[in-house]
Scaffold this active site. Sequence first.
Site, short mmCIF file in Angstrom:
data_model
loop_
_atom_site.label_atom_id
_atom_site.label_comp_id
_atom_site.label_asym_id
_atom_site.label_seq_id
_atom_site.Cartn_x
_atom_site.Cartn_y
_atom_site.Cartn_z
N CYS A 147 2.77 -16.77 3.05
CA CYS A 147 3.05 -18.01 3.78
C CYS A 147 4.10 -17.79 4.87
O CYS A 147 4.98 -16.94 4.74
CB CYS A 147 3.57 -19.05 2.82
SG CYS A 147 2.45 -19.34 1.46
N ARG A 162 1.10 -12.04 8.59
CA ARG A 162 1.55 -12.06 7.19
C ARG A 162 0.39 -12.35 6.24
O ARG A 162 0.52 -12.17 5.04
CB ARG A 162 2.63 -13.14 7.02
CG ARG A 162 3.91 -12.82 7.76
CD ARG A 162 4.81 -14.03 7.79
NE ARG A 162 5.31 -14.38 6.48
CZ ARG A 162 6.52 -14.11 6.03
NH1 ARG A 162 7.37 -13.45 6.79
NH2 ARG A 162 6.91 -14.49 4.83
N TRP A 212 -0.86 -19.14 2.19
CA TRP A 212 -1.67 -18.16 1.46
C TRP A 212 -1.77 -18.71 0.05
O TRP A 212 -0.78 -18.81 -0.68
CB TRP A 212 -0.96 -16.80 1.48
CG TRP A 212 -1.77 -15.68 0.93
CD1 TRP A 212 -2.77 -14.99 1.57
CD2 TRP A 212 -1.67 -15.09 -0.38
NE1 TRP A 212 -3.28 -14.02 0.74
CE2 TRP A 212 -2.63 -14.06 -0.45
CE3 TRP A 212 -0.86 -15.33 -1.49
CZ2 TRP A 212 -2.80 -13.27 -1.58
CZ3 TRP A 212 -1.04 -14.55 -2.61
CH2 TRP A 212 -2.00 -13.53 -2.65
N ASN A 247 7.71 -22.06 1.40
CA ASN A 247 7.28 -20.70 1.04
C ASN A 247 7.78 -20.40 -0.36
O ASN A 247 8.89 -20.80 -0.71
CB ASN A 247 7.90 -19.66 1.98
CG ASN A 247 7.11 -19.50 3.25
OD1 ASN A 247 6.16 -20.24 3.49
ND2 ASN A 247 7.51 -18.55 4.07
N GLY A 248 7.00 -19.67 -1.14
CA GLY A 248 7.45 -19.28 -2.47
C GLY A 248 6.71 -20.03 -3.55
O GLY A 248 5.64 -20.59 -3.32
N GLU A 307 -3.80 6.86 -1.59
CA GLU A 307 -3.53 6.07 -0.39
C GLU A 307 -4.78 5.97 0.50
O GLU A 307 -5.10 4.90 1.02
CB GLU A 307 -2.34 6.67 0.38
CG GLU A 307 -2.00 5.98 1.69
CD GLU A 307 -1.62 4.52 1.56
OE1 GLU A 307 -1.48 4.02 0.43
OE2 GLU A 307 -1.49 3.86 2.60
N LYS A 324 -6.46 2.45 1.49
CA LYS A 324 -6.60 2.06 2.91
C LYS A 324 -8.06 1.72 3.22
O LYS A 324 -8.36 0.74 3.86
CB LYS A 324 -6.12 3.24 3.77
CG LYS A 324 -5.62 2.90 5.11
CD LYS A 324 -4.13 2.68 5.15
CE LYS A 324 -3.66 1.67 4.15
NZ LYS A 324 -2.24 1.54 4.04
N GLU A 341 -9.26 -1.60 1.33
CA GLU A 341 -8.67 -2.87 1.74
C GLU A 341 -9.20 -3.37 3.08
O GLU A 341 -9.31 -4.57 3.29
CB GLU A 341 -7.14 -2.84 1.72
CG GLU A 341 -6.49 -1.99 2.78
CD GLU A 341 -4.96 -2.12 2.78
OE1 GLU A 341 -4.30 -1.11 3.01
OE2 GLU A 341 -4.45 -3.23 2.57
N HIS A 346 -14.43 14.30 -16.87
CA HIS A 346 -14.15 13.59 -18.12
C HIS A 346 -14.70 12.17 -18.10
O HIS A 346 -14.25 11.32 -18.87
CB HIS A 346 -12.64 13.61 -18.39
CG HIS A 346 -12.12 15.01 -18.57
ND1 HIS A 346 -12.36 15.75 -19.69
CD2 HIS A 346 -11.43 15.82 -17.73
CE1 HIS A 346 -11.82 16.96 -19.56
NE2 HIS A 346 -11.25 17.01 -18.36
N LYS A 372 0.48 -9.75 4.38
CA LYS A 372 1.35 -8.65 4.81
C LYS A 372 2.60 -8.57 3.94
O LYS A 372 3.03 -7.50 3.56
CB LYS A 372 1.74 -8.84 6.28
CG LYS A 372 2.60 -7.72 6.85
CD LYS A 372 1.82 -6.44 6.98
CE LYS A 372 2.66 -5.28 7.48
NZ LYS A 372 2.01 -3.97 7.19
C1 F6R Z 1 -1.53 -1.55 1.89
C2 F6R Z 1 -0.30 -2.34 1.99
C3 F6R Z 1 0.30 -2.85 0.74
C4 F6R Z 1 1.84 -2.76 0.82
C5 F6R Z 1 2.47 -3.44 -0.41
C6 F6R Z 1 3.98 -3.34 -0.41
O1 F6R Z 1 -1.95 -1.13 3.16
O2 F6R Z 1 0.19 -2.59 3.06
O3 F6R Z 1 -0.19 -2.18 -0.37
O4 F6R Z 1 2.21 -1.42 0.90
O5 F6R Z 1 2.09 -4.79 -0.44
O6 F6R Z 1 4.54 -3.99 0.68
P1 F6R Z 1 6.02 -3.71 1.12
O7 F6R Z 1 6.10 -2.30 1.58
O8 F6R Z 1 6.30 -4.70 2.22
O9 F6R Z 1 6.89 -3.92 -0.09
#
Ligand code: F6R
Length: 606
Positions: free
Chosen positions: A2, A28, A74, A98-99, A476, A480, A483, A499, A601
């Site tokens: 949010c 975000r 969100w 927010n929250g 990773e 990537k 997502e 396994h 984000k």
């Molecule tokens: C994946 C991604 C998320 C963040 C995770 C932690 O591409 O961006 O997995 O890495 O939400 O976010 P931060 O680093 O802001 O704590």
Amino acid sequence: MCGIIGYVGKDKKSLHVLINGLKNLEYRGYDSAGIALKDNKKIKIIKAKGKIKNLEEKVKNGIETNIGIGHTRWATHGKATEINAHPHRVGSVTIVHNGIIENYIEIKNKLLKEGYSFNSETDSEVACALIDKIYKEEQDKLKTLKKVNKELKGSYAFAIIFEDDNKLYAMRKDSPLIIGVGKNENYLASDVPAILEFTNKYILLDKNEYAIVSKTNINIYDSKLQKIEKSINTYEATREQAMKNDYEHFMLKEINDEPLAFEELLKQFNLNNIDELTNSMPSLEKYENIDIVGCGSAYHAGLIGKSIIEKYADIPVNVEIASEYRYKKNFNNEKTLTILISQSGETADTLAALRKVKEKGYDTLGIINTVDSSIARESDNVLYIKAGCEISVATTKAYSAQVLILTLIALVIANNKKTLNKNEINNILKDIKMLPSNIKTEINKQEQCKEIANKLYKAKDIFFIGRGIDYALCMEGSLKLKEISYIHSESYAAGELKHGTISLIEEQTPVIAIVTDSSISEKTMSNIKEVKARGAKVVLITTNKILNKYKESHIYDAFITIEDISPVIHPLHVATLLQLIAYYVAKEKGLDIDKPRNLAKSVTVE
Ligand code: F6R
């Protein structure tokens, strides 16, 4: 997640500021948006499901006012509908929030008995009703907010307008809130990029603080409602940095920003030799073990850190997912350094993990991108990764910069513990100094990455396999890819496939194999043969040296190699290629790369 924006000023500008502010907050992640515009006693609320452009359509005939608040939501409590979108209005009070309010059901039940009714399913509307009820009793806005703060449990930040004056009111607990300082106009926002096109001067509201903001005055009060003075900060990143320039997507821009991000990160340290680097870092000498805590990619960066620190500095490193760490038994002590990794510095689980460690009185170090964020401020020490503003939901340059700083930490500890000799470390430092320019050679392999993406984008499942540090990279790469491309993908320790998972490999299943550690390349190659024998199409990511050894073996269908550099920085080179491959797969599928569905984000809920 949010986002909040608020404006009080002049020239009937609020609609323009709110809409632009919300657009700046889009990165975000959100699924609905809304604004409230106030003109004397008249408050007009306009909301829309989906993208800001839907809201924009609706506000074409919006009223022109000097005060207003806006929000991107969100969904947490209740679906992403127009009714659940903010702002919410109850009686004389209009809010954006927010929250999460944890005890909202309890409060809602009480308010229902007192005659309040609710339109939405949200916790936020309940908070709004509570403010209205207490304001009716108290007839004093600050006292009302203090009482409300006492009753609410959870994490939150509010921007509020009351019907009977032309000011913005703010209340903050755990969710961030800033006040933007302008000339004859002021702002509220959940983070600075929201208002950067209007002002780069801001005041940070701390936990349990309140603010009353008019066009000419900003008054801030502490938890006891004593008026306090707070410094005005200047946000250093330019708006340019937060913009896409000519790139089609922020994600591509941010991958291309990696050389600059590394340069900025390295500038903070003295890299002439390891002793000077050690002196330019917080002291790490006393620690016998390290806990690393983070979420998502930050957690994956931690796994790379573990590999490098254990290998080169010979101390145990325990890496934990923050949402797990906070509810489990932890075996830390005064000789443990807990490193919290977070791009945003606001991730709720990572923040909670930090507080858990601090409660025990043990040392914490934040590896953070966002200056002055909650985790940065609450950690005992902070190392900023200086990656610059990251807008794309999928992290790229920030992840890579997190890995880089962990690499420096490994070298400093290796020097302290004398597990590597100084010459060896100084040679690695030479390669690290070259990283900003060397990484460009990987970025320039975009055509190759596109070709690989072309072979992958129609797949339903994609597997990543590797051993040791390459396995951490696979995790990773797989995250990537899934997502942003919505292709199911799994990462597997190469030796573990047989396994169970190998039963999923069939004709044409793409397998991306990462092989950069020459000491175990033979083993991974055997695992590649196993999948190849079952019809897999193998994309090999490796070093030139390893490729030469296996050139004649016909065990891959496509390959891409990284430059021959110190093995300790292999992960950074591979990461860039993985990011580019994921990007081009999503692009081939025509997806909304910077804002993948359902994701946010900054994840400020547990
Ligand atoms: C994946 C991604 C998320 C963040 C995770 C932690 O591409 O961006 O997995 O890495 O939400 O976010 P931060 O680093 O802001 O704590």
